[in-house]
Design an enzyme around this catalytic site. Structure first.
Site, mmCIF file in Angstrom:
data_model
loop_
_atom_site.group_PDB
_atom_site.id
_atom_site.type_symbol
_atom_site.label_atom_id
_atom_site.label_comp_id
_atom_site.label_asym_id
_atom_site.label_seq_id
_atom_site.Cartn_x
_atom_site.Cartn_y
_atom_site.Cartn_z
ATOM 1 N N CYS A 195 3.303 21.046 -5.769
ATOM 2 C CA CYS A 195 4.509 20.416 -6.305
ATOM 3 C C CYS A 195 5.528 21.481 -6.708
ATOM 4 O O CYS A 195 5.206 22.424 -7.434
ATOM 5 C CB CYS A 195 4.138 19.554 -7.509
ATOM 6 S SG CYS A 195 5.565 18.852 -8.380
ATOM 7 N N ASN A 206 -2.031 -13.742 14.602
ATOM 8 C CA ASN A 206 -2.819 -12.515 14.731
ATOM 9 C C ASN A 206 -3.713 -12.628 15.947
ATOM 10 O O ASN A 206 -4.350 -13.665 16.164
ATOM 11 C CB ASN A 206 -3.671 -12.290 13.479
ATOM 12 C CG ASN A 206 -4.404 -10.971 13.509
ATOM 13 O OD1 ASN A 206 -3.787 -9.919 13.378
ATOM 14 N ND2 ASN A 206 -5.728 -11.007 13.679
ATOM 15 N N ILE A 207 -3.784 -11.575 16.733
ATOM 16 C CA ILE A 207 -4.688 -11.559 17.881
ATOM 17 C C ILE A 207 -6.105 -11.327 17.368
ATOM 18 O O ILE A 207 -6.408 -10.283 16.815
ATOM 19 C CB ILE A 207 -4.297 -10.466 18.888
ATOM 20 C CG1 ILE A 207 -2.877 -10.701 19.415
ATOM 21 C CG2 ILE A 207 -5.285 -10.437 20.055
ATOM 22 C CD1 ILE A 207 -2.364 -9.596 20.315
ATOM 23 N N GLY A 208 -6.957 -12.318 17.533
ATOM 24 C CA GLY A 208 -8.320 -12.228 17.042
ATOM 25 C C GLY A 208 -8.492 -12.965 15.728
ATOM 26 O O GLY A 208 -7.516 -13.351 15.071
ATOM 27 N N SER A 260 -5.781 -9.009 9.946
ATOM 28 C CA SER A 260 -7.087 -9.677 9.937
ATOM 29 C C SER A 260 -7.474 -10.091 8.522
ATOM 30 O O SER A 260 -8.454 -10.818 8.336
ATOM 31 C CB SER A 260 -8.152 -8.752 10.516
ATOM 32 O OG SER A 260 -8.311 -7.605 9.690
ATOM 33 N N HIS A 281 0.811 -1.219 0.000
ATOM 34 C CA HIS A 281 0.000 0.000 0.000
ATOM 35 C C HIS A 281 0.844 1.269 0.000
ATOM 36 O O HIS A 281 0.336 2.344 0.306
ATOM 37 C CB HIS A 281 -0.944 -0.007 1.213
ATOM 38 C CG HIS A 281 -1.930 -1.130 1.170
ATOM 39 N ND1 HIS A 281 -2.433 -1.738 2.311
ATOM 40 C CD2 HIS A 281 -2.504 -1.771 0.118
ATOM 41 C CE1 HIS A 281 -3.275 -2.697 1.957
ATOM 42 N NE2 HIS A 281 -3.335 -2.737 0.635
ATOM 43 N N CYS A 286 2.974 -10.435 18.236
ATOM 44 C CA CYS A 286 4.020 -10.718 17.252
ATOM 45 C C CYS A 286 5.407 -10.571 17.868
ATOM 46 O O CYS A 286 6.294 -11.393 17.637
ATOM 47 C CB CYS A 286 3.880 -9.774 16.060
ATOM 48 S SG CYS A 286 2.238 -9.758 15.302
#
Length: 325
Positions: A231, A297-299, A273, A172, A315
């Site tokens: 810019c 992953n928690i959850g 998630s 991303h 983690c």
């Protein structure tokens, strides 16, 4: 000015405050955090104690992997003090009714760009100062030792780069870069911060809480007087080099990651998630290729049913325990 809030999560009390003002021409940002588990626990949801048997299972998974692809999400960076969106009780969605900026709104509206950049300007000194935690460092070490074949991150915080990872795709983008929407000129975010300061020598604001992507919450009155540079090359509008909600990852980058997944022999998800399809689709590719998939992953995640191993742990606590040899 001090803005503070408190949340209860598994007995954990959290508070934060942010002051922002000018003094002798210099911008000052002070963020104080208090938490019974230390500042790194501020945005981390509660998790059960480490299960030694689960640790052994992950160790076996990593030992058997020869071309391991790792995909990371916001859950790896919460332990560095960066909030996420979806974590139960402590994510932005749980704590506030605010939602992230939409790509179309940013492109179409100069006032929305002004509001975004004012918030980002205030939050940038704190956001850019975050450092990698033991999970980032463990993955960098795995790469150095030849265990990690490729790392794909959905995060925009540059913490993997700070940790030394090189075999890396920022799915991303990254908040540390800025692009011109007209000519494509790329600028380091720190350079833009200096231009903001020159254009707004007397502007001041009171920040109201922290958001995951390097900004804070300001009032509309504060935003109205904020000057946004264009810019330096063509005068066009500037945008962080990140994929906003409602935008899509470039086809070239998607194809590149698909090739890395197909070259891998196993896939480990860390701190995601997988609710966002741009990351989830690579899990589907791995599953179709019959790669073993492990999720830390928690959850719950969107792909729990596709994984041969699921771990609900921090983690930064678990990954350093794994021997990558």
């Amino acid at each position: 000015m001090k803005q503070s809030g408190q949340t209860r999560s598994g007995g954990m009390r959290m508070s934060f405050g942010l002051t922002f003002r000018t003094a002798k021409g210099h911008w000052l940002v002070n963020l104080s955090r208090q938490c019974s588990h230390g500042s790194t626990g501020l945005f981390v949801p509660p998790s059960p104690p480490l299960d030694p048997e689960k640790v052994k299972e992950l160790q076996r998974f990593i030992t058997l992997s020869k071309r391991l692809l790792v995909m990371t999400g916001a859950g790896i960076s919460t332990e560095s003090g960066i909030p996420d969106y979806r974590s139960e009780k402590v994510g932005l969605y749980a704590r506030t009714d605010r939602r992230p900026i939409q790509h179309g709104d940013f492109i179409r509206s100069a006032p929305i760009r002004q509001r975004y950049w004012a918030r980002n300007f205030v939050g940038w000194p704190q956001f850019s100062s975050h450092q990698p935690n033991p999970a980032h460092l463990a993955l960098s070490n795995w790469e150095r030792l030849g265990k990690l074949y490729w790392l794909v991150t959905q995060n925009v915080d540059a913490l993997h780069t700070k940790a030394g990872s090189q075999r890396l795709t920022e799915l991303h983008g990254c908040m540390h870069r800025v692009l011109c929407l007209h000519c494509g000129e790329q600028t380091p975010r720190g350079v833009l911060q200096e231009r903001f300061e020159v254009l707004n020598p007397t502007w001041s604001a009171e920040a109201h809480g922290l958001a995951p992507d390097g900004d804070v919450f300001l009032t509309e009155e504060e935003v109205q007087n904020f000057q946004v540079p264009s810019c330096a090359r063509c005068g066009g509008p500037l945008k962080p080099d990140v994929v906003f909600f409602g935008d899509t990852v470039s086809a070239d980058k998607v194809d590149f990651v698909h090739r890395r997944v197909k070259e891998a022999d196993s896939l480990l998800v860390v701190g995601s998630s997988l609710q966002v399809y741009s990351g989830y689709k690579f899990i589907l590719t791995a599953w179709e290729k019959k790669l073993p998939i492990a999720i830390l992953n928690i959850g719950p995640t969107r792909s729990d049913g596709l994984a041969c191993l699921k771990l609900d742990s921090r983690c930064g606590e678990l990954l350093p325990l794994i021997d990558p040899h």
